[in-house]
Design a protein around this motif. Structure first.
Motif, short mmCIF file in Angstrom:
data_model
loop_
_atom_site.label_atom_id
_atom_site.label_comp_id
_atom_site.label_asym_id
_atom_site.label_seq_id
_atom_site.Cartn_x
_atom_site.Cartn_y
_atom_site.Cartn_z
N MET A 1 -3.41 7.06 8.05
CA MET A 1 -4.10 7.24 6.77
C MET A 1 -4.35 5.89 6.10
N LEU A 2 -3.33 4.98 6.16
CA LEU A 2 -3.52 3.65 5.60
C LEU A 2 -4.69 2.94 6.26
N ALA A 3 -4.76 3.05 7.60
CA ALA A 3 -5.86 2.40 8.31
C ALA A 3 -7.21 2.92 7.84
N ALA A 4 -7.31 4.23 7.66
CA ALA A 4 -8.56 4.82 7.20
C ALA A 4 -8.92 4.34 5.80
N LEU A 5 -7.91 4.33 4.90
CA LEU A 5 -8.17 3.92 3.52
C LEU A 5 -8.50 2.44 3.43
N ILE A 6 -7.78 1.63 4.22
CA ILE A 6 -8.04 0.18 4.19
C ILE A 6 -9.45 -0.12 4.70
N GLU A 7 -9.86 0.58 5.77
CA GLU A 7 -11.22 0.39 6.27
C GLU A 7 -12.26 0.79 5.24
N ALA A 8 -11.85 1.68 4.34
CA ALA A 8 -12.76 2.10 3.28
C ALA A 8 -12.70 1.15 2.08
N GLY A 9 -11.95 0.03 2.22
CA GLY A 9 -11.96 -1.00 1.19
C GLY A 9 -10.82 -0.94 0.21
N ARG A 10 -9.79 -0.15 0.47
CA ARG A 10 -8.66 -0.06 -0.45
C ARG A 10 -7.64 -1.15 -0.16
N GLU A 11 -6.89 -1.58 -1.25
CA GLU A 11 -5.91 -2.66 -1.13
C GLU A 11 -4.50 -2.09 -0.99
N LEU A 12 -3.61 -2.91 -0.38
CA LEU A 12 -2.22 -2.48 -0.19
C LEU A 12 -1.55 -2.15 -1.52
N GLY A 13 -1.87 -2.93 -2.56
CA GLY A 13 -1.24 -2.70 -3.86
C GLY A 13 -1.50 -1.31 -4.41
N GLU A 14 -2.67 -0.74 -4.12
CA GLU A 14 -2.98 0.60 -4.60
C GLU A 14 -2.03 1.63 -4.00
N PHE A 15 -1.68 1.43 -2.72
CA PHE A 15 -0.81 2.40 -2.05
C PHE A 15 0.62 2.28 -2.56
N ILE A 16 1.10 1.04 -2.70
CA ILE A 16 2.48 0.84 -3.16
C ILE A 16 2.63 1.34 -4.59
N GLY A 17 1.64 1.08 -5.42
CA GLY A 17 1.71 1.61 -6.78
C GLY A 17 1.72 3.11 -6.81
N ALA A 18 1.12 3.74 -5.81
CA ALA A 18 1.04 5.20 -5.78
C ALA A 18 2.32 5.84 -5.27
N VAL A 19 3.06 5.12 -4.42
CA VAL A 19 4.23 5.75 -3.79
C VAL A 19 5.54 5.24 -4.37
N PHE A 20 5.51 4.58 -5.52
CA PHE A 20 6.74 3.99 -6.05
C PHE A 20 7.80 5.03 -6.38
N VAL A 21 7.43 6.29 -6.52
CA VAL A 21 8.41 7.33 -6.84
C VAL A 21 9.07 7.90 -5.59
N TRP A 22 8.66 7.42 -4.42
CA TRP A 22 9.25 7.92 -3.18
C TRP A 22 10.72 7.53 -3.07
N THR A 23 11.44 8.25 -2.21
CA THR A 23 12.82 7.90 -1.92
C THR A 23 12.86 6.66 -1.04
N TYR A 24 14.08 6.12 -0.83
CA TYR A 24 14.22 4.95 0.02
C TYR A 24 13.73 5.23 1.45
N ASN A 25 14.06 6.39 1.98
CA ASN A 25 13.64 6.72 3.34
C ASN A 25 12.12 6.82 3.44
N GLN A 26 11.49 7.41 2.43
CA GLN A 26 10.03 7.54 2.45
C GLN A 26 9.37 6.17 2.32
N ALA A 27 9.93 5.31 1.46
CA ALA A 27 9.39 3.96 1.33
C ALA A 27 9.55 3.19 2.64
N SER A 28 10.66 3.44 3.33
CA SER A 28 10.88 2.79 4.62
C SER A 28 9.80 3.22 5.62
N LYS A 29 9.44 4.48 5.60
CA LYS A 29 8.36 4.95 6.47
C LYS A 29 7.04 4.24 6.12
N PHE A 30 6.82 4.03 4.85
CA PHE A 30 5.60 3.36 4.42
C PHE A 30 5.58 1.91 4.92
#
Length: 726
Positions: A218-247
């Motif tokens: 999904m990241l690859a698809a969004l990045i190819e569409a012009g999205r930045e890494l910061g947008e994703f991290i800002g969106a998933v900041f409420v994830w648990t440690y394990n989920q952030a590790s997957k990210f």
């Protein structure tokens, strides 16, 4: 125009608004698929409710998947030509009847629109009941197709979609047919959602259950569409440690570095930083790279970035010591930042010091300098060094002195040693111009018996209780009064000696100490109804009866007797008041009615003049004052002249021979001479006047043969009225 077309148009035009009737009419008229747009337009001419009913009932009566795809596509296409409110009713009908399958269908169609049209339609879709989690499901399928055609990767489990097998199959087929346009489609959907204020945070609500491979796709698809890494991290900041590790794992897989991730995370928040540093470590990112980044980014040793990073490192088991190994070869600022962070996350300083023992002299000098900068931690290091690393005390002390720590700062360590050692440190401090108050600031709140050793050491060199209370009450504005008084009591210091020391400092200091002493008493109660009733006869509404209390137990009776002995020099107990608490020896039983009125007068005085009344009342009882007697005949009468008075709340009566004390016998002359001036009498005399008025006015007085006796209150009335109306 054919008869069928006329019939269909006529039928639609005359559809009744009743929902059930519309549902039955649609299929009876055998509407042709190609004419659905025309019928929708006719429904729109009637009302928005007609649009909704037509759409929902059309979908609700479809028999096959093919029919659903054909007719729903025609509905969507026709809705584009309607007004926004009308289109919204079409979309509501699709979503309400077809559920998530309908949402995926609509999203796929929106993705094919031009950006301008997609934005408008997305707004209508969301207002009609669409959701970002549904968009996430669509994006996941888009990512799967994109991965299949552009990236060779292991097979991953599909997302579980509630009862959407057919819809998923159709969606994948549709995406396969337009694989070259998937990036544009993704961009159109995200752009449209963002345009109406829906951020990636809600989009990622669905992503938390995905695998790292799926997130990476999904990241690859969004990045190819012009999205930045910061947008994703800002969106998933409420994830648990394990989920952030997957990210993080997914980000590594699509080419991001540790520095890329950390730079982006720092721009969000340190709360996010914690999760993603932990994710980096779990994915085998080097500790040194992480802390080199921190050292470059942190403005100084107090930066919260140190703490956030070390806190994240702690969650990766066994990696904390690696952080210390890194800092051993770094700058003084790095050592200070690490030490601050170490203590702030709750790690034991002893572990830090044990590590330092393996490093040697140079690190201990750095720790001394860092400790001074942090403040108030060198006591713990000294304690560790005196028991575990004596050879390094010199180096640690040199670091403290190099950082500008004065000898007064070493008091906190000295009080953990012997009384003799503490006495010498205090002596040196006084010789250097420090005061007892200066040194109390250093040790008054230290654990254990530090304050006790300090007080004993102070006394060993000739400092008195007067000096101590000068520091505690006046120099430090009562900051350490509670701790010092508690320690003096623990050391069995005589209450009388403490009181005399404060009395020599002045009435205000005395009042402060005596009020604090009675805060130490075990417990107390409020006025009982019968007690309040008596009080109101004398004081009316001039007292706050809800905030009047009486002592109920005596675990610290020695305080009460100590204060009494200061004035009376005799063991007989006597009630007295501190602010709004009536204290008496509860072993005597309940307080009697006359005494209650006397003590309530003191509470009234407290309200009028403040705590200074306590000192004034106490002085009135000494040789310096005029005592309780304001001019009455304070002597016993013959037994034949005694009176029986109902002066107890338990119904017990008392035979009184001292009518001066209980009635103020012959006190009228002094009262009349004062002409109603209550301030002509000291605080204890004022209490007696109120008590005498109450006894004369409201208690039953009987002579020796049981006949009632009435006493005049005319001389007392002006004083009672003054209090009553105050």
């Amino acid at each position: 125009m054919t008869t069928e077309k006329k019939s269909n148009q006529k039928g639609t035009k005359h559809l009744k608004n009743d929902k059930k009737q519309i549902g039955m009419q649609i299929r009876k008229q055998d509407i042709a698929s190609k004419d659905i747009g025309k019928h929708l337009k006719v429904a729109a001419s009637k009302s928005k409710n007609a649009i909704y009913s037509f759409t929902r009932d059309l979908i609700g009566t479809q028999q096959t998947k093919e029919q659903f795809l054909d007719e729903t596509q025609r509905l969507f296409d026709a809705s584009i030509k309607l007004t926004a409110p009308e289109r919204k009713m079409v979309l509501s009908g699709v979503l309400d009847q077809a559920g998530q399958a309908g949402s995926l269908f609509v999203i796929q169609n929106i993705s094919a629109l031009k950006k301008k049209d997609a934005r408008t339609c997305m707004k209508d879709f969301m207002e009609a009941g669409g959701s970002m989690p549904d968009i996430a499901v669509w994006l996941q399928y888009a990512g799967q197709v994109l991965r299949k055609h552009r990236v060779k990767s292991p097979e991953t489990a599909n997302i579980v979609v509630d009862a959407l097998d057919d819809a998923a199959e159709w969606l994948v087929d549709a995406l396969e047919d337009t694989v070259d346009g998937i990036v544009e489609a993704v961009d159109a959907i995200i752009d449209a959602a963002t345009n109406i204020g829906e951020g990636l945070a809600r989009l990622f609500e669905k992503v938390v259950a995905w695998t790292a491979e799926q997130i990476g796709d999904m990241l690859a698809a969004l990045i190819e569409a012009g999205r930045e890494l910061g947008e994703f991290i800002g969106a998933v900041f409420v994830w648990t440690y394990n989920q952030a590790s997957k990210f993080v794992e997914a980000a590594f897989a699509v080419g991001y570095t540790i520095a890329d991730i950390l730079k982006t995370v720092v721009s969000e928040s340190y709360f996010v930083m914690r999760r993603f540093v932990n994710g980096i470590i779990k994915n085998l990112g080097p500790i040194s790279d992480i802390f080199n980044f921190v050292l470059d980014q942190a403005e100084n040793a107090t930066s919260a970035l140190w703490r956030s990073t070390l806190l994240a490192v702690r969650y990766a088991k066994g990696r904390l010591m690696s952080a210390l190994d890194w800092v051993a070869t770094q700058s003084q600022m790095a050592l200070e930042g690490m030490l601050r962070a170490w203590e702030s996350i709750g790690e034991a300083l002893s572990t830090f010091y044990e590590w330092a023992n393996t490093t040697g002299t140079l690190i201990w000098e750095k720790i001394g300098i860092a400790t001074a900068a942090i403040g108030n931690s060198f006591y713990y290091a000294y304690h560790f060094l005196t028991t575990s690393a004596i050879p390094f005390i010199f180096d640690y002390t040199r670091g403290l002195l190099d950082a500008g720590i004065a000898i007064a700062g070493l008091i906190s360590w000295a009080v953990t040693e012997t009384v003799e050692a503490c006495a010498e440190v205090i002596r040196a401090g006084l010789d250097a111009g420090l005061t007892i108050g200066n040194m109390l600031v250093e040790i008054a709140q230290d654990p254990g018996n530090a304050l006790g050793i300090f007080i004993q050491g102070m006394q060993d060199i000739g400092q008195t209780l007067d000096d101590l209370f000068q520091a505690v009450i006046i120099d430090t504005a009562e900051e350490f009064l509670e701790e010092v008084v508690a320690m003096l009591i623990e050391l069995r210091e005589a209450v009388q000696d403490m009181l005399m020391a404060t009395l020599r400092l002045g009435a205000a200091a005395f009042a402060t100490l005596i009020a604090h002493l009675f805060c130490l008493l075990g417990s107390y109660r409020g006025l009982r109804p019968e007690e309040e009733a008596d009080a109101r006869l004398v004081f009316g509404n001039s007292l706050d009866y809800q905030n009047v209390f009486l002592s109920t137990e005596d675990p610290l009776n020695f305080i009460i007797f100590g204060i009494q002995d200061l004035w009376t020099k005799e063991p007989q107990s006597r009630a007295f008041v501190t602010i709004n608490l009536i204290n008496f020896d509860v072993s005597d039983g309940t307080i009697d009615r006359p005494t209650l009125i006397h003590e309530l007068t003191h509470i009234w005085q407290s309200k009028e003049v403040g705590g200074i009344y306590m000192a004034e009342a106490a002085i009135a009882q000494t040789d310096l004052g005029s005592g309780y007697n304001y001019g009455y005949a304070d002597s016993n009468v013959p037994v034949a002249n005694s009176l029986t008075i109902n002066d107890r709340y338990d119904g017990i009566t008392t035979n009184h021979r001292n009518l001066g004390r209980i009635l103020g016998r012959n006190g009228e002359t002094a009262l009349n001479d004062a002409n109603g001036d209550f301030e002509a009498f000291n605080r204890e005399q004022q209490g007696q006047i109120m008590m005498h008025w109450f006894v004369r006015k409201h208690l039953t007085l009987l002579d020796t043969v049981g006949n009632p006796v009435v006493f005049d209150t005319a001389a007392f009335d002006p004083y009672q009225q003054f209090v009553f109306n105050s």
